[in-house]
Structures are given as structure tokens and as C-alpha cells.
Design a protein around this motif. Structure first.
Motif, PDB file in Angstrom:
ATOM      1  N   PHE A   1      50.056  -7.294 -34.222  1.00  0.00           N
ATOM      2  CA  PHE A   1      48.662  -7.213 -34.648  1.00  0.00           C
ATOM      3  C   PHE A   1      48.554  -7.053 -36.159  1.00  0.00           C
ATOM      4  O   PHE A   1      47.769  -7.729 -36.808  1.00  0.00           O
ATOM      5  N   GLU A   2      49.337  -6.140 -36.705  1.00  0.00           N
ATOM      6  CA  GLU A   2      49.356  -5.923 -38.153  1.00  0.00           C
ATOM      7  C   GLU A   2      50.686  -6.409 -38.703  1.00  0.00           C
ATOM      8  O   GLU A   2      51.720  -6.110 -38.119  1.00  0.00           O
ATOM      9  N   PRO A   3      50.717  -7.155 -39.739  1.00  0.00           N
ATOM     10  CA  PRO A   3      49.641  -7.604 -40.620  1.00  0.00           C
ATOM     11  C   PRO A   3      49.118  -9.005 -40.286  1.00  0.00           C
ATOM     12  O   PRO A   3      48.258  -9.507 -40.977  1.00  0.00           O
ATOM     13  N   ASP A   4      49.641  -9.618 -39.211  1.00  0.00           N
ATOM     14  CA  ASP A   4      49.294 -11.015 -38.930  1.00  0.00           C
ATOM     15  C   ASP A   4      47.822 -11.218 -38.606  1.00  0.00           C
ATOM     16  O   ASP A   4      47.195 -12.162 -39.080  1.00  0.00           O
ATOM     17  N   TYR A   5      47.259 -10.377 -37.789  1.00  0.00           N
ATOM     18  CA  TYR A   5      45.867 -10.538 -37.374  1.00  0.00           C
ATOM     19  C   TYR A   5      44.937  -9.712 -38.255  1.00  0.00           C
ATOM     20  O   TYR A   5      43.878 -10.177 -38.649  1.00  0.00           O
ATOM     21  N   VAL A   6      45.324  -8.461 -38.486  1.00  0.00           N
ATOM     22  CA  VAL A   6      44.590  -7.583 -39.403  1.00  0.00           C
ATOM     23  C   VAL A   6      45.590  -7.058 -40.401  1.00  0.00           C
ATOM     24  O   VAL A   6      46.601  -6.485 -40.004  1.00  0.00           O
ATOM     25  N   PRO A   7      45.405  -7.316 -41.669  1.00  0.00           N
ATOM     26  CA  PRO A   7      44.246  -7.934 -42.308  1.00  0.00           C
ATOM     27  C   PRO A   7      44.336  -9.456 -42.419  1.00  0.00           C
ATOM     28  O   PRO A   7      43.414 -10.090 -42.928  1.00  0.00           O
ATOM     29  N   GLY A   8      45.430 -10.062 -41.948  1.00  0.00           N
ATOM     30  CA  GLY A   8      45.706 -11.468 -42.195  1.00  0.00           C
ATOM     31  C   GLY A   8      44.614 -12.458 -41.862  1.00  0.00           C
ATOM     32  O   GLY A   8      44.472 -13.472 -42.530  1.00  0.00           O
ATOM     33  N   ARG A   9      43.813 -12.195 -40.851  1.00  0.00           N
ATOM     34  CA  ARG A   9      42.801 -13.162 -40.427  1.00  0.00           C
ATOM     35  C   ARG A   9      41.365 -12.700 -40.654  1.00  0.00           C
ATOM     36  O   ARG A   9      40.426 -13.427 -40.335  1.00  0.00           O
ATOM     37  N   CYS A  10      41.184 -11.543 -41.191  1.00  0.00           N
ATOM     38  CA  CYS A  10      39.832 -10.980 -41.355  1.00  0.00           C
ATOM     39  C   CYS A  10      38.930 -11.857 -42.219  1.00  0.00           C
ATOM     40  O   CYS A  10      37.753 -12.053 -41.889  1.00  0.00           O
ATOM     41  N   ASP A  11      39.444 -12.391 -43.316  1.00  0.00           N
ATOM     42  CA  ASP A  11      38.612 -13.203 -44.209  1.00  0.00           C
ATOM     43  C   ASP A  11      38.070 -14.452 -43.518  1.00  0.00           C
ATOM     44  O   ASP A  11      36.945 -14.872 -43.772  1.00  0.00           O
ATOM     45  N   HIS A  12      38.865 -15.048 -42.643  1.00  0.00           N
ATOM     46  CA  HIS A  12      38.399 -16.221 -41.896  1.00  0.00           C
ATOM     47  C   HIS A  12      37.150 -15.874 -41.091  1.00  0.00           C
ATOM     48  O   HIS A  12      36.165 -16.630 -41.091  1.00  0.00           O
ATOM     49  N   PHE A  13      37.175 -14.736 -40.427  1.00  0.00           N
ATOM     50  CA  PHE A  13      36.052 -14.338 -39.591  1.00  0.00           C
ATOM     51  C   PHE A  13      34.839 -13.944 -40.434  1.00  0.00           C
ATOM     52  O   PHE A  13      33.706 -14.247 -40.065  1.00  0.00           O
ATOM     53  N   ARG A  14      35.079 -13.280 -41.551  1.00  0.00           N
ATOM     54  CA  ARG A  14      33.962 -12.966 -42.457  1.00  0.00           C
ATOM     55  C   ARG A  14      33.273 -14.255 -42.893  1.00  0.00           C
ATOM     56  O   ARG A  14      32.053 -14.336 -42.925  1.00  0.00           O
ATOM     57  N   ALA A  15      34.065 -15.237 -43.250  1.00  0.00           N
ATOM     58  CA  ALA A  15      33.526 -16.504 -43.750  1.00  0.00           C
ATOM     59  C   ALA A  15      32.682 -17.226 -42.681  1.00  0.00           C
ATOM     60  O   ALA A  15      31.700 -17.888 -43.023  1.00  0.00           O
ATOM     61  N   LEU A  16      33.048 -17.089 -41.417  1.00  0.00           N
ATOM     62  CA  LEU A  16      32.279 -17.728 -40.352  1.00  0.00           C
ATOM     63  C   LEU A  16      30.842 -17.203 -40.289  1.00  0.00           C
ATOM     64  O   LEU A  16      29.932 -17.918 -39.880  1.00  0.00           O
ATOM     65  N   TYR A  17      30.658 -15.945 -40.695  1.00  0.00           N
ATOM     66  CA  TYR A  17      29.346 -15.311 -40.571  1.00  0.00           C
ATOM     67  C   TYR A  17      28.723 -14.930 -41.895  1.00  0.00           C
ATOM     68  O   TYR A  17      27.671 -14.307 -41.918  1.00  0.00           O
ATOM     69  N   ALA A  18      29.332 -15.304 -42.979  1.00  0.00           N
ATOM     70  CA  ALA A  18      28.788 -14.970 -44.307  1.00  0.00           C
ATOM     71  C   ALA A  18      27.514 -15.766 -44.566  1.00  0.00           C
ATOM     72  O   ALA A  18      27.442 -16.964 -44.301  1.00  0.00           O
ATOM     73  N   ALA A  19      26.514 -15.084 -45.085  1.00  0.00           N
ATOM     74  CA  ALA A  19      25.255 -15.703 -45.547  1.00  0.00           C
ATOM     75  C   ALA A  19      24.659 -16.662 -44.530  1.00  0.00           C
ATOM     76  O   ALA A  19      24.354 -17.804 -44.846  1.00  0.00           O
ATOM     77  N   THR A  20      24.523 -16.205 -43.287  1.00  0.00           N
ATOM     78  CA  THR A  20      23.898 -17.072 -42.280  1.00  0.00           C
ATOM     79  C   THR A  20      22.557 -16.536 -41.875  1.00  0.00           C
ATOM     80  O   THR A  20      22.211 -15.431 -42.091  1.00  0.00           O
TER      81      THR A  20
END
Length: 170
Positions: free
Chosen positions: A151-170
Motif C-alpha cells: 500500500f505504501e508507498p505505491d498507492y499512498v502517496p504514489g497515486r494520490c495526485d492522480h485521484f486529486r486531478a480527477l476531481y480538481a476544479a469540477t
């Protein structure tokens, strides 16, 4: 059937047309086999956790890959075996409605997890966890080492930015 590989280079989640987070994985199973991997307690124990109880009044799930192996409650809202399962988990602010869909995909089956996510930070917290568990599902169904998925570090923090970007400024 061919053996699908785990996502090699990062997250694969998208936003569904209705705005829900959507994560899809391919399994070397029939639809019936994929459904069993999601609903049979002996099989869910290989990748997610054990569960007990009654699907009508509620079940208790013990998550085996989490620190302390916490328990969570879940309730089946709809079940259209072997294609669709709608679950409600948690309580209060941590209440989630999850939809699991199973469909034929080439020589195997695809499992798609859908969850309503409303903001970028929520997505950054939730998405990597579901990718982690769905990759564990793939490993369990392909005979790979489930415990080798970190889980760490591959998924968290490794993939967090991808998910933020999916929902940023929508």
C-alpha cells in the motif's frame, strides 16, 4: 484464458459519466467466477477480508490488509447476481455506497467498482485504497503473491495526485 497483469505504471481510475469514481480490473474468470470472488467469504478472504452475518440485516467485514484488521459494517442494498452488487458501508460521515459490476471482457471478466466522490481530497484518500484492493483481487485470481502488493508507498502517496486531478476544479 489469458492471465491479465497488474497495472504496471500507476492508477487506472476514471470518472464515470455520472461523476462517480470508476476503477476497473480484468480477471481470468468467467462472470460467475468473478462474482464468486466478490461474494464468497472464502474467496473474499484471499484479497479483502472475511465477513459474517446476514446479507439482509447486515454483515460485518474484517479487513485483513489494514493495520489492526478493523471491522466495518455493510448492508446489501441491491443484488443482481452475477452482475451487480450495491453495498452501503460505514456510518455517519464515513458512509459509502459502493457498486460492483461484473461483465464479460474478452476471454475473462471485468470488475468495475463505482463510488460517489465529491471532492479532490476525498478522491485522493479513497481512490488509492480501492486500487490497492482491486489489485489484490487480481493477484488472488491469477495466483500472484497478494502480500507482495504494498500500500505504501505505491498507492499512498504514489497515486494520490492522480485521484486529486480527477476531481480538481469540477
Amino acid at each position: 484464458m489469458s492471465t491479465p497483469s497488474l497495472p504496471a505504471d500507476g492508477p487506472s481510475a476514471t470518472r464515470a459519466a455520472d461523476g462517480r469514481l470508476a476503477i476497473r480490473r480484468l480477471l481470468p474468470d468467467t462472470v460467475t467466477g468473478a462474482w464468486a470472488a466478490l461474494t464468497d467469504p472464502a474467496l473474499t478472504a484471499t484479497w479483502f477480508g472475511t465477513w459474517r452475518g446476514d446479507t439482509v440485516t447486515g454483515i460485518e467485514v474484517q479487513m485483513l490488509a489494514e493495520e489492526g484488521q478493523p471491522r466495518m459494517s455493510a448492508r446489501v442494498l441491491a443484488c443482481e447476481a452475477p452482475r451487480r452488487l450495491l453495498l452501503e458501508t460505514g456510518e455517519g460521515d464515513m458512509r459509502w455506497v459502493l457498486e460492483l459490476r461484473v461483465e464479460e471482457a474478452g476471454a475473462g471478466a471485468a470488475v468495475t467498482l463505482l463510488q460517489q466522490v465529491d471532492e479532490a481530497e476525498e478522491a485522493a484518500m479513497i481512490g488509492p485504497g480501492w486500487e490497492f484492493y482491486l489489485d489484490r483481487l487480481v493477484a488472488a485470481r491469477t495466483g500472484a503473491d497478494v502480500a507482495a502488493i504494498a500500500f505504501e508507498p505505491d498507492y499512498v502517496p504514489g497515486r494520490c495526485d492522480h485521484f486529486r486531478a480527477l476531481y480538481a476544479a469540477t
